[in-house]
Motif scaffolding. Structure first.
Motif, mmCIF file in Angstrom:
data_model
loop_
_atom_site.group_PDB
_atom_site.id
_atom_site.type_symbol
_atom_site.label_atom_id
_atom_site.label_comp_id
_atom_site.label_asym_id
_atom_site.label_seq_id
_atom_site.Cartn_x
_atom_site.Cartn_y
_atom_site.Cartn_z
ATOM 1 N N GLY A 76 14.309 -25.658 -6.011
ATOM 2 C CA GLY A 76 14.808 -24.839 -6.333
ATOM 3 C C GLY A 76 14.275 -23.635 -7.385
ATOM 4 O O GLY A 76 15.219 -22.803 -7.629
ATOM 5 N N LYS A 78 12.307 -20.451 -8.541
ATOM 6 C CA LYS A 78 12.480 -18.994 -8.093
ATOM 7 C C LYS A 78 11.595 -17.998 -8.993
ATOM 8 O O LYS A 78 11.566 -18.495 -10.293
ATOM 9 N N ASN A 83 13.240 -12.577 -7.747
ATOM 10 C CA ASN A 83 14.201 -13.488 -7.318
ATOM 11 C C ASN A 83 13.888 -14.245 -6.068
ATOM 12 O O ASN A 83 14.965 -14.205 -5.175
ATOM 13 N N GLU A 85 12.722 -17.634 -4.011
ATOM 14 C CA GLU A 85 12.389 -18.954 -4.075
ATOM 15 C C GLU A 85 11.177 -19.340 -3.708
ATOM 16 O O GLU A 85 10.520 -18.733 -2.639
ATOM 17 N N TYR A 86 10.310 -19.997 -4.317
ATOM 18 C CA TYR A 86 8.852 -20.688 -4.071
ATOM 19 C C TYR A 86 8.939 -21.417 -2.760
ATOM 20 O O TYR A 86 8.033 -21.429 -1.934
#
Length: 145
Positions: A76, A78, A83, A85-86
Motif C-alpha cells: 500500500g 505510495k 500519490n 502507488e509503488y
C-alpha cells in the motif's frame, strides 16, 4: 633464461587479462540499484529501471533496499509527492525479471514484519552487505538513483 621466463610470465598474465575482459564484455550487463530512501529515490528509481530495461532488456537487475528505502516495497505504500502507488510499478518490473530485496536488519530496527511487504519482495540478511557482495563478488555495476 631469466628474461625468457619473465616474457612467458608476462604473456600468460596479459592473455589472462584479455580473456577475462572479453568474458565480462560478452555477457549480459548486471546492475544493482541501491535504494535507501523511498521518498527521494522511489519513483525516480523505478522509472530509471524501466528505462534501463526498455533500452537494454537483457540486463540483470537487482534492487536492494534498506533503511527508509524498504518503504518502497511495503504493501500500500505510495509516493507522497505524486500519490502514485509503488506496488503496480514494482510488479511490472518484477514481470520483466527485476528482483527486489529488503534488508532484514532494517526490519528488526524498525520493528517491521515480512508480511507488511508486497509479494514481489525477497529478503536479504543485510542490504549493505548484499550491495557490496553483488559489486565485488558478482561483478554487478552500481547505480543509486
Amino acid at each position: 633464461m631469466k628474461k625468457a621466463i619473465q616474457l612467458v610470465t608476462f604473456l600468460v598474465i596479459a592473455f589472462g587479462l584479455i580473456s577475462g575482459a572479453h568474458a565480462q564484455s560478452s555477457g549480459a550487463t548486471k546492475v544493482v540499484y541501491h535504494i535507501d530512501d523511498a521518498e527521494l529515490q522511489g519513483i525516480k528509481g523505478l522509472r530509471n529501471i524501466r528505462n534501463h530495461l526498455d533500452t537494454a532488456p537483457n540486463t540483470t537487475i537487482i534492487v536492494v533496499t534498506h533503511a527508509n528505502g524498504v518503504d518502497l516495497l511495503m504493501e500500500g505504500a505510495k509516493d507522497k509527492k505524486n500519490n502514485i502507488e509503488y506496488a503496480p510499478l514494482v510488479s511490472a518490473l518484477k514481470s520483466r525479471g527485476v528482483k527486489f530485496e529488503v534488508c532484514e536488519i532494517t526490519l528488526k530496527n524498525r520493528n517491521l514484519k515480512k508480511d507488511q511487504f508486497v509479494l514481489d519482495a525477497d529478503f536479504t540478511p543485510s542490504g549493505v552487505v548484499r550491495v557490496a557482495d553483488l559489486q565485488y563478488k558478482d561483478g554487478f555495476a552500481y547505480i543509486k538513483p
